[in-house]
Design a protein around this motif. Structure first.
Motif, short mmCIF file in Angstrom:
data_model
loop_
_atom_site.label_atom_id
_atom_site.label_comp_id
_atom_site.label_asym_id
_atom_site.label_seq_id
_atom_site.Cartn_x
_atom_site.Cartn_y
_atom_site.Cartn_z
N ILE A 63 6.88 -4.48 0.33
CA ILE A 63 6.60 -4.07 1.72
C ILE A 63 5.49 -3.01 1.71
CG2 ILE A 63 7.52 -2.86 3.75
CD1 ILE A 63 10.27 -4.22 3.02
N ALA A 64 5.59 -2.06 0.75
CA ALA A 64 4.58 -1.00 0.63
C ALA A 64 3.21 -1.58 0.27
CB ALA A 64 5.02 0.00 -0.44
N VAL A 65 3.18 -2.61 -0.58
CA VAL A 65 1.91 -3.27 -0.92
C VAL A 65 1.21 -3.75 0.35
CG1 VAL A 65 0.90 -5.34 -1.98
CG2 VAL A 65 2.50 -3.93 -3.29
N GLY A 66 1.99 -4.37 1.24
CA GLY A 66 1.44 -4.85 2.50
C GLY A 66 0.90 -3.71 3.36
N LEU A 103 1.23 -12.54 -2.55
CA LEU A 103 0.22 -12.65 -3.60
C LEU A 103 0.55 -11.74 -4.78
CD1 LEU A 103 -2.53 -13.77 -4.53
CD2 LEU A 103 -3.62 -11.84 -3.36
N CYS A 104 1.01 -10.53 -4.49
CA CYS A 104 1.41 -9.57 -5.54
C CYS A 104 2.52 -10.15 -6.41
CB CYS A 104 1.85 -8.26 -4.89
SG CYS A 104 2.55 -7.06 -6.03
N LEU A 105 3.53 -10.74 -5.77
CA LEU A 105 4.67 -11.32 -6.51
C LEU A 105 4.23 -12.46 -7.42
CD1 LEU A 105 7.49 -11.37 -3.80
CD2 LEU A 105 7.46 -10.03 -5.92
N ILE A 106 3.33 -13.31 -6.94
CA ILE A 106 2.85 -14.45 -7.74
C ILE A 106 2.12 -13.97 -8.99
CG2 ILE A 106 1.24 -16.40 -7.77
CD1 ILE A 106 1.91 -16.77 -4.74
N SER A 157 0.49 1.57 -7.70
CA SER A 157 1.80 2.19 -7.95
C SER A 157 2.92 1.32 -7.41
CB SER A 157 1.85 3.57 -7.31
OG SER A 157 3.15 4.08 -7.36
N ALA A 158 2.72 0.80 -6.20
CA ALA A 158 3.73 -0.08 -5.60
C ALA A 158 3.86 -1.36 -6.41
CB ALA A 158 3.36 -0.40 -4.15
N ALA A 159 2.71 -1.89 -6.86
CA ALA A 159 2.74 -3.10 -7.69
C ALA A 159 3.45 -2.82 -9.01
CB ALA A 159 1.32 -3.59 -7.95
#
Length: 459
Positions: A107-110, A127-130, A291-293
């Motif tokens: 959520i923070a990445v977004g 996209l981050c998760l993939i 950092s969130a990633a």
């Protein structure tokens, strides 16, 4: 055929930086804005109190992990000292903790990507998760390297912030919000501008800021030299708390009066914007994005290892206990990533409330896990005095400190019950534990029926 064991490929530098990465994340870079809004400058005291409590939890965990060579995580410890039911509940709850935490991180990445692009929050989250799934499927060394560099970026950023703050203090620099001065810590309503109530209500977000510090324990099975690396990483926690949390927050609040910070944005990004370095603000936004990633990466790592261990103990489907050719629990990674993607869905459905809900649930479940570690250590000291006496890494001030920290955790849960923002999540969380008790009961009954059938067949 896939190998049966996890590989010990995490070197000392990986463990040290995983420990730092675990203690610097979304809770500090984004969540601190929400906590500062509640507590004002007294947030520094909140971070100190919770940070010291977590250090004693980690010392207890460190002694327990090193007391027996076969321990791979604290679920093994819970089984030895509290029984299989406690191990089942703790293992699945720890998985759920990290699922909630990773949801908060995506959520923070977004939120961070929206600093540059006006797109829905859920798109960059997916996209981050993939990307992270692809990297985690390779080798555990990839996870270690990724966390090493992610954590290094965080460290450099906070060093830069503290360095900048000291220079601005010496210069007597003036921003649009006023002078950069230590007087900002008490001149805008005092240390406790919102009274004791505001101070107490900040504890939930601060607890969330520390989640992940116990990741050193989860990575024990893949650490090359646990007897040396785990104590080294744990003993540096107080210094990291003082420097990376307390030091960074003091500098932030000296540059910005706490009244100038918005709970909706990172106070780190706001600081560089206020100082008049918009390019640097963009760079800092990139840092808090990484950092969130990084925190999400840690969530994927830990949840997959927890599922793997639960499966190996017969507490999760057998398929989740399989390793791929890179000695990584691929099936567990896929399942955890799929569930974490629910964070992207939440950010689409309730973008304004999603972060608060998942961080509250995460904090509550982590309090359970940390509490179990402390109770296990109390029982260990009573039941296995021989192991405690032989330990080279004894937890200090026990058992008194264990009871004191447990009392603090109980008080934090009461505060969450009183606070309107956190009460709904707290009242819903028991449903998770009820579900686990039902599942454990069904599992036990099935095992008993299988055993009885087998006995009748053989006779």
């Amino acid at each position: 055929m896939a190998q049966k064991e996890l590989k010990r490929e995490l070197a000392n530098r990986h463990v040290q930086l995983i420990a730092i990465g675990g203690t610097i994340g979304t809770g500090l870079f984004l969540g601190s804005g929400k906590a500062i809004e509640k507590a004002g400058p007294s947030i520094i005291i909140t971070y100190l109190i919770v940070g010291m409590a977590i250090f004693f939890v980690m010392r207890a965990l460190g002694e327990l992990l090193l007391s027996k060579a076969g321990y791979q995580s604290f679920t093994d410890i819970a089984e030895d000292y509290l029984g299989p039911k406690a191990a089942f509940i703790t293992g699945w709850t720890y998985w759920f903790c990290w699922i909630m935490t990773a949801m908060a991180d995506v959520i923070a990445v977004g939120v961070y990507v929206q600093y540059w692009l006006d797109i829905p929050q859920w798109m960059p989250a997916v996209l981050c998760l993939i990307i992270l799934l692809g990297l985690n499927l390779m080798t555990v060394k990839n996870f270690g390297e990724l966390e090493f560099w992610f954590a290094l970026i965080k460290v450099i950023t906070i060093l830069a912030l503290i360095g900048l703050g000291i220079v601005l203090l010496i210069m007597g620099f003036k921003t649009d919000a006023g002078s950069v001065t230590v007087r900002n810590l008490w001149e805008h309503g005092g240390i406790f501008p919102n009274g004791v109530t505001g101070f107490l209500f900040s504890f939930q977000m601060v607890v969330f800021a520390y989640v992940g510090v116990e990741l050193v324990g989860v990575s024990a099975a893949e650490t090359a030299d646990p007897q040396k690396n785990i104590p080294s990483a744990i003993n540096k926690i107080p210094l990291r708390i003082l420097f990376f949390y307390v030091g960074a927050l003091i500098v932030l609040l000296c540059i910005n009066p706490w009244t100038q910070l918005s709970p909706a944005e990172s106070p780190f990004v706001r600081t560089f914007t206020l100082v008049g370095i918009p390019v640097a603000a963009g760079i800092i936004n990139f840092v808090v994005l990484t950092s969130a990633a990084s925190a999400c990466n840690s969530g994927m790592f830990s949840t997959s290892r927890i599922l793997y261990n639960l499966s190996r103990k017969g507490q999760a489907p057998q398929k989740l206990g399989e390793l791929n050719r890179n000695h990584v629990p691929g099936s567990s990674l896929f399942v955890s990533t799929l569930v974490i993607s629910g964070g992207a869905l939440l950010s689409k459905l309730i973008p304004g409330q999603a972060f608060e809900i998942v961080t509250t649930i995460s904090a509550i479940c982590f309090i359970w896990v940390w509490g179990v570690i402390l109770v296990c250590h109390i029982r260990y000291k009573r039941k296995r005095r021989d192991l405690h006496n032989a330990s080279t890494f004894k937890a200090p001030l026990t058992p008194f400190i264990n009871y004191a920290v447990l009392a603090l955790f109980a008080a934090i849960l009461i505060i969450m019950l009183i606070a309107e923002e956190t009460r709904p999540a707290l009242l819903c969380t028991p449903l998770w534990f009820i579900l686990l008790l039902v599942l454990y009961s069904l599992r036990t009954r099935k095992i008993k029926e299988t055993t009885d059938t087998s006995s009748v067949t053989h006779s």
